[in-house]
Design an enzyme around this catalytic site. Structure first.
Site, short mmCIF file in Angstrom:
data_model
loop_
_atom_site.label_atom_id
_atom_site.label_comp_id
_atom_site.label_asym_id
_atom_site.label_seq_id
_atom_site.Cartn_x
_atom_site.Cartn_y
_atom_site.Cartn_z
NE ARG A 1 -3.74 1.89 2.84
CZ ARG A 1 -5.01 1.87 2.43
NH1 ARG A 1 -5.44 0.84 1.72
NH2 ARG A 1 -5.85 2.85 2.73
CG HIS B 1 -8.18 0.69 -3.35
ND1 HIS B 1 -7.62 -0.47 -2.88
CD2 HIS B 1 -8.76 1.30 -2.27
CE1 HIS B 1 -7.83 -0.55 -1.57
NE2 HIS B 1 -8.52 0.49 -1.19
CD GLN C 1 -13.08 -0.63 -1.25
OE1 GLN C 1 -12.36 -0.47 -0.27
NE2 GLN C 1 -14.32 -1.08 -1.17
CG ASP D 1 -12.85 7.45 -1.96
OD1 ASP D 1 -12.89 7.41 -0.71
OD2 ASP D 1 -11.82 7.21 -2.61
CB CYS E 1 -13.99 2.62 -0.70
SG CYS E 1 -13.50 4.30 -1.08
NE ARG F 1 -10.70 -4.08 0.57
CZ ARG F 1 -9.88 -3.10 0.95
NH1 ARG F 1 -10.36 -1.93 1.37
NH2 ARG F 1 -8.57 -3.26 0.89
#
Length: 308
Positions: free
Chosen positions: A103, A130, A133, A224, A264, A292
């Site tokens: 990440r 991402h 996700q 988001d 998210c 997730r």
């Protein structure tokens, strides 16, 4: 057991084919239901340059539930944080670990690790994409509607890494993707071009600055934060620019009557989404967050070639 993913890297959604993504999502559903219970003794490394709650915990819980172990490779307590070249760290970690989730900020750093490490490397978030996700997002949509093909997903807000992966994933799954965002904050043109190359039948992409038109007849509304990690200094200045793209009760009422709402997380309530919507009956945000773990577990099972 799907074997085509074994040993591969997942640096973006485009590293999966439509068939492979479908297989991962189906496996995630089987793992979630307890229909399958594969076990392993593998070691997952988490190399996170960015703060994380859901990604860190979901990956950790997933590998523990598989019977494996996790090593948290925080840059502040490893030589990475003192300037060791990524290619050196990658070759060392390759000798210790079975799989690595990264990440970070630059996509190029992720690509360097993938180049120099032979173990599977997973994009756990970069500024460009991402993908993990989106696997959880699509798993949630499939739970609600039974399929992805032909559904309409409207993303509202900043054309960021999440928007990029939604566009690419939607292309693979034959979805209709609408992105409503201010004109100066649209997704990167290179992502749109990549999506068109990946597109399966039924895929449509619409980029607009009209949030009302974008949500009409939409099955999924998605948002988001308006300022991603590393952009905190821009957060206040962006609020008036993005205010028309807030998912609130009025905007939600213009979507399909059975539409679901996704985010998210973390959410800035009162900014990109209202409290009444995220806590409302059409919100699937908490199922999405749970998924997730299941989606990433399925991905790791596939990459590691773990048998049931």
């Amino acid at each position: 057991m799907m074997t085509t993913l074994q040993g591969r890297d997942i640096l973006g959604i485009g590293d999966l084919s439509a068939e492979e993504m479908t297989a991962v999502l189906d496996l995630g559903a089987e793992l979630k239901s307890g229909q399958r219970s594969p076990r392993c003794q593998k070691i997952l490394g988490l190399l996170f340059d960015k703060a994380s709650t859901r990604t860190r915990v979901s990956f950790s819980a997933a590998i523990y539930q598989l019977g494996g172990q996790v090593l948290d490779l925080n840059p502040s307590v490893t030589q990475v944080g003192r300037g060791e070249p990524a290619k050196d760290t990658a070759r060392v970690l390759d000798r210790y670990l079975d799989i690595l989730a990264i990440r970070t900020f630059e996509q190029s750093k992720l690509e360097t690790f993938a180049e120099y490490a032979e173990i599977p490397v997973i994009n756990a978030l970069t500024d460009l994409e991402h993908p993990c996700q989106i696997l959880a997002d699509f798993m949630t949509i499939k739970e609600c509607f039974g399929q992805l093909e032909g559904s309409t997903l409207t993303y509202l807000g900043d054309g960021n890494n999440v928007a990029h992966s939604l566009i690419l994933g939607g292309a693979l799954m034959g979805m209709k993707i609408r992105v409503a965002t201010p004109k100066d904050y649209q997704p990167l043109p290179i992502i749109i071009e990549q999506a068109k190359k990946l597109a399966e039948p039924g895929f449509e992409i619409t980029i607009t600055d009209d949030p009302v038109a974008a949500v009409k007849h939409s099955n999924v509304l998605y948002t988001d934060v308006w300022a991603s990690m590393g952009q905190e200094d821009l957060a206040q200045s962006r609020i008036p620019i993005f205010q028309p793209y807030q998912i609130n009760d009025e905007l939600l009422s213009k979507a399909d009557s059975e539409a679901i709402v996704l985010h998210c997380l973390p959410a800035h309530r009162g900014e990109e989404i209202t409290d009444s919507v995220i806590e409302g009956e059409q919100s699937k945000v908490w199922d999405q967050a749970e998924n997730r773990m299941h989606a990433q577990k399925a991905l790791m099972v596939s990459l590691l070639g773990i048998e049931n």
